[in-house]
Design a protein around this motif. Structure first.
Motif, PDB file in Angstrom:
ATOM      1  N   PHE A 265       0.848  -1.325  -0.198  1.00 57.43           N
ATOM      2  CA  PHE A 265      -0.080  -0.113  -0.042  1.00 57.43           C
ATOM      3  C   PHE A 265       0.906   1.212   0.069  1.00 57.43           C
ATOM      4  CE2 PHE A 265      -1.946   3.006   3.106  1.00 57.43           C
ATOM      5  CZ  PHE A 265      -2.843   3.610   2.222  1.00 57.43           C
ATOM      6  N   ASN A 266       0.772   2.001  -0.881  1.00 56.52           N
ATOM      7  CA  ASN A 266       1.553   3.482  -0.983  1.00 56.52           C
ATOM      8  C   ASN A 266       0.628   4.378  -0.351  1.00 56.52           C
ATOM      9  OD1 ASN A 266       2.597   5.588  -1.773  1.00 56.52           O
ATOM     10  ND2 ASN A 266       3.720   4.658  -3.501  1.00 56.52           N
ATOM     11  N   PRO A 267       1.056   4.877   0.810  1.00 64.29           N
ATOM     12  CA  PRO A 267       0.066   6.041   1.220  1.00 64.29           C
ATOM     13  C   PRO A 267      -0.132   7.454   0.678  1.00 64.29           C
ATOM     14  CG  PRO A 267       1.320   4.969   2.896  1.00 64.29           C
ATOM     15  CD  PRO A 267       2.007   4.678   1.757  1.00 64.29           C
ATOM     16  N   ASP A 268       0.948   7.712  -0.188  1.00 60.63           N
ATOM     17  CA  ASP A 268       0.903   8.845  -1.223  1.00 60.63           C
ATOM     18  C   ASP A 268       0.099   8.838  -2.338  1.00 60.63           C
ATOM     19  OD1 ASP A 268       2.675  10.121   0.795  1.00 60.63           O
ATOM     20  OD2 ASP A 268       4.411   9.501  -0.039  1.00 60.63           O
ATOM     21  N   THR A 269       0.120   7.754  -2.897  1.00 63.91           N
ATOM     22  CA  THR A 269      -0.661   7.677  -4.172  1.00 63.91           C
ATOM     23  C   THR A 269      -2.037   6.791  -4.148  1.00 63.91           C
ATOM     24  OG1 THR A 269       0.593   5.588  -4.969  1.00 63.91           O
ATOM     25  CG2 THR A 269       1.394   7.856  -5.434  1.00 63.91           C
ATOM     26  N   ASP A 270      -2.254   5.853  -3.157  1.00 63.02           N
ATOM     27  CA  ASP A 270      -3.057   5.036  -2.861  1.00 63.02           C
ATOM     28  C   ASP A 270      -4.401   5.010  -1.944  1.00 63.02           C
ATOM     29  OD1 ASP A 270      -2.004   3.591  -4.794  1.00 63.02           O
ATOM     30  OD2 ASP A 270      -0.775   2.147  -3.630  1.00 63.02           O
ATOM     31  N   SER A 271      -4.452   6.551  -1.354  1.00 61.96           N
ATOM     32  CA  SER A 271      -5.182   6.938  -0.176  1.00 61.96           C
ATOM     33  C   SER A 271      -5.786   8.284  -0.442  1.00 61.96           C
ATOM     34  CB  SER A 271      -4.630   6.749   0.855  1.00 61.96           C
ATOM     35  OG  SER A 271      -3.575   7.543   1.356  1.00 61.96           O
ATOM     36  N   THR A 272      -6.823   8.312   0.169  1.00 63.03           N
ATOM     37  CA  THR A 272      -7.662   9.751  -0.108  1.00 63.03           C
ATOM     38  C   THR A 272      -7.617  10.047   1.394  1.00 63.03           C
ATOM     39  OG1 THR A 272      -8.776   9.724  -2.227  1.00 63.03           O
ATOM     40  CG2 THR A 272      -9.551  11.375  -0.909  1.00 63.03           C
TER      41      THR A 272
END
Length: 253
Positions: A204-211
């Motif tokens: 999981f990439n927090p910067d690109t995969d989350s809002t």
């Protein structure tokens, strides 16, 4: 008619614009790190938020200003309506709300106006808990709460664009995409999903995969609800109510 109420809504909406700008500026700095874990005995993925800086103190203050203006718009309209009736305008003249139906009806019937149709009109809003106008009662409760404490927001993950669960043998068990997050009882984001086995890892990439968004805290009616869409919904409800005031005066005999 009801120009004062509309000006209050306009000012409340300007606060919403300012609030959105303040929130966006904060979130664009990515002032957080995210960690992901799952319950080895269940199917729950929890996303924990760690802030490198606190959300700006201006956020709850601007929010409170918006709430107060929107609540006051209803009071302005009620005051003007009672004046048009030739009723008594005093410090008790407010838009009626209530925690339950009996008390709400009693408040509406206690309005100091000679016109029974005005009392019936105000009662028709059902601005009490469980009524069709519950959101107006909820606005009243928010305004009262803001008078006593700061409506401290919480920063959290609202959705996940992509997350991959990998089994201990290296096989991809599942890929979660475009998933809205719920909240657990202490306000952590969580996803309920199937296919997680003990020993799995999560990519999981927090910067690109989350809002990430900012939510109300643990308060009645709007617990862990996103602030901006919620306050916009409230503003729309108040605007609709003022429109009803206008139509009522224009069409009554």
């Amino acid at each position: 008619m009801f120009e004062g109420a509309r000006l209050k809504i306009e000012r409340g909406n300007q606060h919403i614009v300012d609030l959105r700008s303040t929130i966006n500026a904060f979130l664009q700095r990515h002032p957080y790190t995210l960690s992901v874990r799952h319950n080895p005995n269940g199917n729950e993925i929890t996303i924990e938020m760690n802030l490198r800086e606190q959300a700006p103190s201006a956020i709850p203050l601007i929010l409170g200003d918006s709430i107060h203006n929107l609540r006051t718009a209803l009071d302005h309209a009620t005051w003007e309506l009672i004046g048009l009736d030739g009723g008594t305008q005093d410090r008790y003249t407010t838009f009626p709300t209530g925690a339950e139906l009996p008390g709400y009806k009693g408040t509406c019937n206690g309005i100091k106006t000679p016109r029974s149709d005005t009392k019936e009109f105000l009662a028709s809003f059902e601005a009490y808990k469980g009524g069709k106008g519950e959101i107006l009662y909820a606005l009243h409760c928010l305004d009262v709460e803001d008078k006593h404490i700061i409506l401290t927001p919480t920063v959290n993950v609202s959705s996940i664009r992509r997350m991959t669960v990998i089994r201990p043998d290296g096989i991809v068990a599942l890929t979660v995409t475009n998933q809205m997050c719920g909240m657990d009882k202490i306000g952590r984001s969580r996803i309920m999903t199937l296919g997680i086995v003990p020993g799995s890892t999560i990519e999981f990439n927090p910067d690109t995969d989350s809002t990430v968004d900012i939510f109300f805290g643990d308060i009645e009616f709007f617990k862990f609800q996103p602030i901006i869409p919620t306050i916009v919904q409230i503003s729309n409800a108040v605007s609709h109510a003022i429109g009803q005031f206008d139509n009522f005066v224009k069409t009554r005999s």
